[in-house]
Design an enzyme around this catalytic site. Structure first.
Site, mmCIF file in Angstrom:
data_model
loop_
_atom_site.group_PDB
_atom_site.id
_atom_site.type_symbol
_atom_site.label_atom_id
_atom_site.label_comp_id
_atom_site.label_asym_id
_atom_site.label_seq_id
_atom_site.Cartn_x
_atom_site.Cartn_y
_atom_site.Cartn_z
ATOM 1 N N ASP A 188 -30.239 -18.449 -34.406
ATOM 2 C CA ASP A 188 -30.342 -19.773 -33.791
ATOM 3 C C ASP A 188 -31.701 -20.341 -34.155
ATOM 4 O O ASP A 188 -32.468 -19.726 -34.912
ATOM 5 C CB ASP A 188 -30.151 -19.705 -32.278
ATOM 6 C CG ASP A 188 -29.469 -20.953 -31.729
ATOM 7 O OD1 ASP A 188 -30.028 -22.053 -31.920
ATOM 8 O OD2 ASP A 188 -28.400 -20.831 -31.109
ATOM 9 N N HIS A 216 -28.592 -25.647 -35.655
ATOM 10 C CA HIS A 216 -29.188 -24.480 -34.979
ATOM 11 C C HIS A 216 -29.724 -23.471 -36.008
ATOM 12 O O HIS A 216 -29.534 -22.264 -35.865
ATOM 13 C CB HIS A 216 -28.166 -23.810 -34.067
ATOM 14 C CG HIS A 216 -27.947 -24.531 -32.776
ATOM 15 N ND1 HIS A 216 -28.889 -24.574 -31.770
ATOM 16 C CD2 HIS A 216 -26.894 -25.264 -32.330
ATOM 17 C CE1 HIS A 216 -28.420 -25.287 -30.754
ATOM 18 N NE2 HIS A 216 -27.216 -25.732 -31.072
ATOM 19 N N GLU A 240 -23.371 -28.716 -32.168
ATOM 20 C CA GLU A 240 -24.617 -29.466 -31.944
ATOM 21 C C GLU A 240 -25.437 -29.666 -33.215
ATOM 22 O O GLU A 240 -26.632 -29.414 -33.253
ATOM 23 C CB GLU A 240 -25.455 -28.762 -30.874
ATOM 24 C CG GLU A 240 -24.776 -28.708 -29.512
ATOM 25 C CD GLU A 240 -25.614 -28.028 -28.453
ATOM 26 O OE1 GLU A 240 -25.514 -28.410 -27.284
ATOM 27 O OE2 GLU A 240 -26.365 -27.090 -28.793
#
Length: 778
Positions: free
Chosen positions: A213, A288, A353
């Site tokens: 991440d 990410h 995202e």
């Protein structure tokens, strides 16, 4: 002879008592009854028999005496010895003698389903029958739950009694998963194995391992050593709350991080395989990915240097460059090594995202869109995912990703993990794709187990109840579409979870509820019964030395009242818990007063309450302070005008004390307490100032939840102080007000990453509600 007959009338009452009232059960057999009624997850079918047997000391394996079956026998014997202090021996190559034993019988056609089993306890001993070793393993887990843990068996001196019964069992869903984020905070290999043990004892079969991440790359990739040499480390900010600042590694300052070598990975994967758990790795892309871009900035759209940030949100991070062929060569190399390390049929690629604005500005990405005839950056993401899927399919793997992979069109064979509610899973199923349900509002176990605002009216198990009530199959799906729902999974994100002990506390006992909703039939669910079973299940969690949540006492909170005293009631959780309390300033212990009924408290009393298990372990201590209040006199206002006066500010802000340095941009009135729609997205502040008009004398309780900071004054009294950068969490404060006008002042600010302001009031003549325009004046 006459003397013998004459004694019969005297003995007759004893014979009748023996017939009418059989000998009382021993405590050990009562315990066997209780354990057989306390299994988690609940079996499909459990048929009790008459009587009991002593646990046999011999394990017999037939007809399959493969190394895997022998290993299962050894696992059973070793666990019995290490955890239960019981010694069993194994026979795997000898004919069945017919003596009482534990028989492990595996072979085709024994029972339907790969994971099903039948467990029988009768005069012959214990028999576990299954079609595969998976089923044998789950039968062994059930057997473990039927055996009292050592602290429950103190009086029995070695003999363990089992109630006769037959259990027929198999899972409802093939995907019964739990996730762990090791990027935000790193967890050692030993804890990963313990985490796997928790899953195994609850018959869960998927461990979703979030390995990369923005905040850290945690898996060794031989071809790209900088991923762990650089991308696994960041500034050590663990002594501060998780924030959204950007903190580069500074030479000479402490760093934080870690990673798993490929040997570590192999060891953990094998450990999980022996417990019939599939490890699904997650390698985040295209967003990410800051940790990877920190190591290899040439893979971004800008090519600029990056750094690993411990708290930066995704809106401020860059994705991999979708127009750069080097990106796909890099990811193909990474996924090749990952595929070799993990035998799982699935590789999770994230897909959530992704900030797409860098793609909109990137020359290479715009050229890619033109070449591939892509009309939007959403379609560019779909192109990215489809290209990655081809890489995985070529290596015999299936792609799974968060529900954003639906945007722009779903890859041909992709499986969707639905986290933004159920909509992603529903859409995937209707398109003929498989889905795993993990809605954040229920199954993100990183959410608190309880909050003070909820505990005013609830007991400490309301978050557990939400998990247990959830059904992974959305009601809107047809029978055919529902067949694409593989199951459900819980997620533990670790922004605010630094240690193994904190991780255990977050997931337990909600994982116990999750195991039941994914294993047991929907029609067998019974929440009240589950809570009673859970009370005994805590003893099994103690075998693994786990740090679990014990429900706190609810039904009360800090209380203001009018008069000299008031009555306090406490909600006691269902089960065999005891609630103990003190009024002397000390935390309660096992010798403190036990709550049995409501009682009186007086002004300035402080109540401390904890919920206790029989073992002496207890919940966190809840504290409530009681105060008698005098009515605040109303203000005399002759020229009040409708509406509250609002001043808006802009400028960099991280605390309410920064208002003095901000720039005032506008002054206006509003007829509600809310964020107006004409403000910038971030870095603004609001001051609401004027008067509130209340309709009657009495106690008024104000509720506020803000993202980010806020403070409330009523009648020149500070009632709520929720300063700082944080998400919305309801706070409250109570004051006694005389009918009429009272001064009102509320300060609020928004830094970035979402904003929110909820404001309500509860009074003597109305329940909790928003303030009406008739209440607000200036």
């Amino acid at each position: 002879m006459q003397r013998l007959y004459s004694s019969i009338p005297c003995l007759l009452p004893f014979f009748l008592l023996t017939i009418l009232f059989p000998a009382c059960k021993s405590p050990e057999k009562k315990m066997a009854d209780q354990l057989s009624a306390s299994l988690i997850p609940l079996p499909i079918k459990q048929s009790p028999g008459k009587g009991y047997i002593a646990l046999p000391s011999l394990i017999h394996i037939s007809p399959d005496t493969s190394s895997e079956m022998v290993r299962l026998g050894q696992y059973l014997a070793q666990t019995m010895s290490e955890k239960y202090h019981l010694q069993l021996r194994i026979e795997d190559n000898k004919p069945d003698s017919g003596n009482s034993s534990i028989r492990l019988i595996s072979g085709p056609g024994k029972i339907n389903g790969k994971e099903g089993y039948i467990l029988t306890i009768d005069e012959q001993g214990v028999t576990i029958v299954a079609g595969t070793c998976n089923g044998i393993f789950y039968g062994i887990q059930t057997l473990f739950q039927l055996i009292p843990v050592p602290q429950m068996n103190i009086r029995n001196h070695g003999t363990v009694w089992l109630k006769k019964m037959v259990i027929e069992d198999y899972p409802r869903f093939p995907w019964r998963g739990m996730h762990l984020d090791v990027s935000r905070h790193f967890f050692p290999k030993e804890f990963i194995k313990k985490y796997i043990d928790i899953l195994a004892m609850h018959k869960m079969n998927v461990f979703h391992w979030h390995l990369t991440d923005d905040q850290g790359w945690r898996i060794e990739i031989k071809k790209y050593p900088k991923l762990t040499e650089v991308g696994a480390w960041r500034e050590d900010t663990r002594d501060r709350p998780w924030d959204y600042g950007q903190h580069p590694v500074v030479p000479g300052k402490p760093v934080y991080g870690g990673f798993y070598t490929q040997d570590d990975i192999r060891d953990i994967v094998q450990y999980a395989r022996e417990r019939y758990i599939t490890v699904v790795p997650e390698i985040e892309m295209p967003g990410h990915s800051w940790a990877a871009l920190y190591a290899y900035p040439n893979l971004s759209c800008s090519g600029k240097p990056f750094f690993v940030a411990p708290g930066v949100p995704f809106e401020f991070t860059d994705p991999y460059c979708a127009g750069n062929d080097q990106t796909f060569r890099f990811l193909e190399d990474v996924l090749s090594e990952v595929s070799e390390l993990f035998p799982s049929p699935y590789i999770h690629i994230g897909g959530d995202e992704c900030k797409k604005t860098p793609w909109e500005k990137c020359t290479k990405c715009r050229l890619r869109m033109q070449t591939e005839n892509l009309k939007s950056v959403e379609e560019l993401q779909s192109y990215f995912i489809r290209r990655i899927e081809k890489i995985l399919v070529a290596r015999g793997k299936k792609l799974i990703g968060w529900d954003e992979i639906l945007e722009g069109g779903l890859a041909p064979e992709a499986t969707v993990m639905s986290w933004r509610g159920e909509e992603g899973g529903i859409l995937a199923a209707r398109q003929g794709h498989d889905a795993v349900m993990t809605p954040a509002d229920v199954l993100y176990l990183s959410r608190p187990q309880d909050t003070e605002s909820q505990l005013v009216n609830e007991d400490g198990f309301y978050a557990l109840r939400e998990v247990y009530a959830y059904d992974p199959v959305p009601a809107v799906l047809s029978k055919e579409e529902a067949g694409h729902i593989l199951g459900a999974q819980g997620c533990l994100w670790t922004e605010e979870t630094q240690t193994p002990e904190e991780a255990e506390y977050k997931i337990l006992p909600r994982l116990c509820a999750l195991s039941e909703i994914t294993w047991s039939p929907k029609e067998n669910k019974n929440y009240q019964q589950f809570l009673k079973r859970l009370f005994y299940h805590y003893n099994r969690l103690d075998l693994l030395h786990l740090n679990y949540y014990i429900p706190v006492a609810g039904g009360f909170s800090n209380m203001a009242f009018l008069g000299s005293s008031t009555t306090v009631s406490v909600k006691v959780p269902i089960g065999g818990y005891s609630v103990r309390y003190t009024m002397n300033g000390n935390d309660p212990d096992t010798t403190s007063a036990r709550y049995v009924h409501p009682f009186q408290v007086y002004s300035n009393d402080t109540l401390r309450v904890a919920v206790f298990l029989p073992s002496g372990r207890h919940s966190r201590v809840r504290t409530a302070v009681f105060k008698s209040l005098a009515l605040k006199p109303s203000a005399v206002i002759n020229d009040a005008k409708p509406g509250i006066l609002v001043t808006a500010y802009t400028g960099d802000i991280s605390t309410l004390d920064s208002f003095a340095t901000m720039k005032q941009t506008s002054l206006f009135t509003m007829d509600s307490i809310a964020i107006p729609g004409n403000l910038p997205k971030d870095t603004f502040g609001l001051l609401f100032e004027g008067f509130i008009k209340v309709p009657a004398d009495g106690l008024y309780k104000f509720f506020m939840a803000s993202d980010d900071g806020s403070r409330l004054w009523v009648a020149d009294t500070l009632l709520i102080d929720a300063d700082g950068i944080h998400g919305p969490s309801e706070e409250s404060g109570t004051i006694a007000l005389q009918k009429g006008f009272h001064s009102f002042r509320l300060r609020y600010f928004e830094r970035f990453y979402g904003e929110g302001l909820m404001f309500q009031m509860q009074g003597p003549e109305a329940g909790k509600q928003k303030l009406t325009k008739e209440m607000l004046w200036h």
